[in-house]
Design a protein around this motif. Structure first.
Motif, PDB file in Angstrom:
ATOM      1  N   ASP A  93      47.619  53.016  37.513  1.00 53.33           N
ATOM      2  CA  ASP A  93      46.314  53.785  37.291  1.00 53.33           C
ATOM      3  C   ASP A  93      46.430  54.351  35.864  1.00 53.33           C
ATOM      4  O   ASP A  93      45.450  54.181  35.117  1.00 53.33           O
ATOM      5  CB  ASP A  93      45.967  54.987  38.149  1.00 53.33           C
ATOM      6  N   ILE A  94      47.630  54.803  35.463  1.00 51.74           N
ATOM      7  CA  ILE A  94      47.871  55.274  34.124  1.00 51.74           C
ATOM      8  C   ILE A  94      47.697  54.346  33.084  1.00 51.74           C
ATOM      9  O   ILE A  94      46.896  54.257  32.048  1.00 51.74           O
ATOM     10  CB  ILE A  94      49.425  55.977  33.939  1.00 51.74           C
ATOM     11  N   VAL A  95      48.484  53.242  33.270  1.00 52.57           N
ATOM     12  CA  VAL A  95      48.340  51.959  32.339  1.00 52.57           C
ATOM     13  C   VAL A  95      46.817  51.301  32.269  1.00 52.57           C
ATOM     14  O   VAL A  95      46.255  51.174  31.288  1.00 52.57           O
ATOM     15  CB  VAL A  95      49.246  50.895  32.708  1.00 52.57           C
ATOM     16  N   ASN A  96      46.249  51.299  33.515  1.00 55.30           N
ATOM     17  CA  ASN A  96      44.732  50.731  33.746  1.00 55.30           C
ATOM     18  C   ASN A  96      44.003  51.510  32.889  1.00 55.30           C
ATOM     19  O   ASN A  96      43.023  50.849  32.316  1.00 55.30           O
ATOM     20  CB  ASN A  96      44.345  50.571  35.083  1.00 55.30           C
ATOM     21  N   ALA A  97      44.048  52.887  33.056  1.00 48.82           N
ATOM     22  CA  ALA A  97      43.138  53.821  32.304  1.00 48.82           C
ATOM     23  C   ALA A  97      43.310  53.549  30.881  1.00 48.82           C
ATOM     24  O   ALA A  97      42.250  53.719  30.017  1.00 48.82           O
ATOM     25  CB  ALA A  97      43.260  55.328  32.697  1.00 48.82           C
ATOM     26  N   LYS A  98      44.381  53.403  30.303  1.00 45.45           N
ATOM     27  CA  LYS A  98      44.566  53.228  28.868  1.00 45.45           C
ATOM     28  C   LYS A  98      43.989  52.117  28.410  1.00 45.45           C
ATOM     29  O   LYS A  98      43.189  51.883  27.411  1.00 45.45           O
ATOM     30  CB  LYS A  98      45.985  53.450  28.458  1.00 45.45           C
ATOM     31  N   LEU A 100      41.520  50.269  29.982  1.00 43.88           N
ATOM     32  CA  LEU A 100      40.029  50.372  30.048  1.00 43.88           C
ATOM     33  C   LEU A 100      39.474  51.034  28.917  1.00 43.88           C
ATOM     34  O   LEU A 100      38.313  50.945  28.339  1.00 43.88           O
ATOM     35  CB  LEU A 100      39.658  50.683  31.353  1.00 43.88           C
ATOM     36  N   ALA A 101      40.248  52.106  28.408  1.00 42.66           N
ATOM     37  CA  ALA A 101      39.495  53.013  27.440  1.00 42.66           C
ATOM     38  C   ALA A 101      39.737  52.448  25.923  1.00 42.66           C
ATOM     39  O   ALA A 101      38.863  52.810  25.161  1.00 42.66           O
ATOM     40  CB  ALA A 101      40.398  54.454  27.590  1.00 42.66           C
ATOM     41  N   ASP A 102      40.851  51.608  25.743  1.00 42.61           N
ATOM     42  CA  ASP A 102      41.051  51.258  24.457  1.00 42.61           C
ATOM     43  C   ASP A 102      41.095  49.922  24.262  1.00 42.61           C
ATOM     44  O   ASP A 102      41.128  49.313  23.153  1.00 42.61           O
ATOM     45  CB  ASP A 102      42.434  51.954  23.887  1.00 42.61           C
ATOM     46  N   TYR A 103      41.346  49.165  25.264  1.00 44.34           N
ATOM     47  CA  TYR A 103      41.634  47.488  25.064  1.00 44.34           C
ATOM     48  C   TYR A 103      40.765  46.693  25.714  1.00 44.34           C
ATOM     49  O   TYR A 103      40.590  45.515  25.144  1.00 44.34           O
ATOM     50  CB  TYR A 103      43.082  47.074  25.167  1.00 44.34           C
ATOM     51  N   ALA A 104      39.910  47.025  26.912  1.00 41.61           N
ATOM     52  CA  ALA A 104      39.259  46.292  27.618  1.00 41.61           C
ATOM     53  C   ALA A 104      37.811  46.040  26.748  1.00 41.61           C
ATOM     54  O   ALA A 104      37.782  46.738  26.126  1.00 41.61           O
ATOM     55  CB  ALA A 104      38.892  46.707  28.857  1.00 41.61           C
ATOM     56  N   PRO A 105      37.271  44.865  26.847  1.00 40.18           N
ATOM     57  CA  PRO A 105      35.900  44.453  26.299  1.00 40.18           C
ATOM     58  C   PRO A 105      34.984  45.523  26.650  1.00 40.18           C
ATOM     59  O   PRO A 105      35.004  46.071  27.757  1.00 40.18           O
ATOM     60  CB  PRO A 105      35.549  43.166  26.491  1.00 40.18           C
ATOM     61  N   ALA A 106      34.247  45.823  25.880  1.00 43.90           N
ATOM     62  CA  ALA A 106      33.241  47.006  26.054  1.00 43.90           C
ATOM     63  C   ALA A 106      32.573  46.912  27.332  1.00 43.90           C
ATOM     64  O   ALA A 106      32.116  47.889  28.052  1.00 43.90           O
ATOM     65  CB  ALA A 106      32.132  47.225  25.078  1.00 43.90           C
ATOM     66  N   ASN A 107      32.153  45.637  27.697  1.00 43.16           N
ATOM     67  CA  ASN A 107      31.182  45.486  29.058  1.00 43.16           C
ATOM     68  C   ASN A 107      32.268  45.624  30.133  1.00 43.16           C
ATOM     69  O   ASN A 107      31.624  46.044  31.177  1.00 43.16           O
ATOM     70  CB  ASN A 107      30.656  44.240  29.241  1.00 43.16           C
ATOM     71  N   VAL A 108      33.412  45.496  30.083  1.00 43.14           N
ATOM     72  CA  VAL A 108      34.442  45.793  31.208  1.00 43.14           C
ATOM     73  C   VAL A 108      34.654  47.204  31.268  1.00 43.14           C
ATOM     74  O   VAL A 108      34.766  47.793  32.368  1.00 43.14           O
ATOM     75  CB  VAL A 108      35.444  44.907  31.242  1.00 43.14           C
TER      76      VAL A 108
END
Length: 179
Positions: A93-98, A100-108
């Motif tokens: 969850d820690i890694v996923n939050a980071k 989603l916040a900084d590296y996933a495409p905007a629509n994701v």
């Protein structure tokens, strides 16, 4: 020596043995009061800075550990049943939050429940059958993979797998380059 009425104050750090010393001094000396005990300001500042630094570096180290293909989430899973209460789901969850916040495409990142991200396959991808993993599931798929041999060079592995994990490869390059 009759030093009891000559003590103006005592400055010490926050170690428990010093607290016990002050407690005994308060019991045995009628001239010493709790307000004569001063916590070392430099020590308090040092503790605060260490706590802030640890929280920042701890997250960075956690992300870097998971993004190291030699370790992945298995590093934390191996410690789950020990006394230190490591929960690999919390680590994910820690890694996923980071991610989603900084590296996933905007629509994701804005819609974490999105089922897919439309990607174009290049001729090279079709020839080598390398499929781009959906952005939302990149981290999940990567974490479910088996850790690699300890001789593997993490940044070389990410370079070779950046087509499969494009967003994670960018994240890994940022975190694994931290000295």
């Amino acid at each position: 020596y009759n030093f009891g009425n000559k003590i103006m104050g005592i400055t010490c750090d926050n170690a428990s043995n010093n607290d016990k010393f002050i407690e005994i001094l308060l019991e045995r000396n009628e001239h010493f009061f709790d307000f004569n005990h001063f916590r070392c300001f430099a020590h308090v500042i040092n503790l605060a800075v260490q706590e802030a630094y640890y929280n920042v570096t701890s997250e960075a180290c956690t992300v870097a550990t998971v993004l190291d293909p030699r370790l992945r989430l298995d590093y934390y899973k191996s410690y789950e049943n020990e006394d230190n209460q490591v929960d690999s789901q919390e680590i994910f969850d820690i890694v996923n939050a980071k991610y989603l916040a900084d590296y996933a495409p905007a629509n994701v990142a804005t819609n974490a429940s999105a089922t897919s991200v439309v990607t174009k396959q290049t001729i090279a991808n079709r020839i080598f059958k390398k499929q781009k993993v959906e952005a939302e599931s990149e981290l999940k798929e990567y974490c479910n993979g088996a850790p690699l041999d300890s001789d593997t060079k993490p940044l070389d592995w990410w370079k070779a797998n950046k087509v499969t994990y494009p967003n994670l490869a960018h994240m890994a390059k940022d975190y694994l380059a931290i000295p």
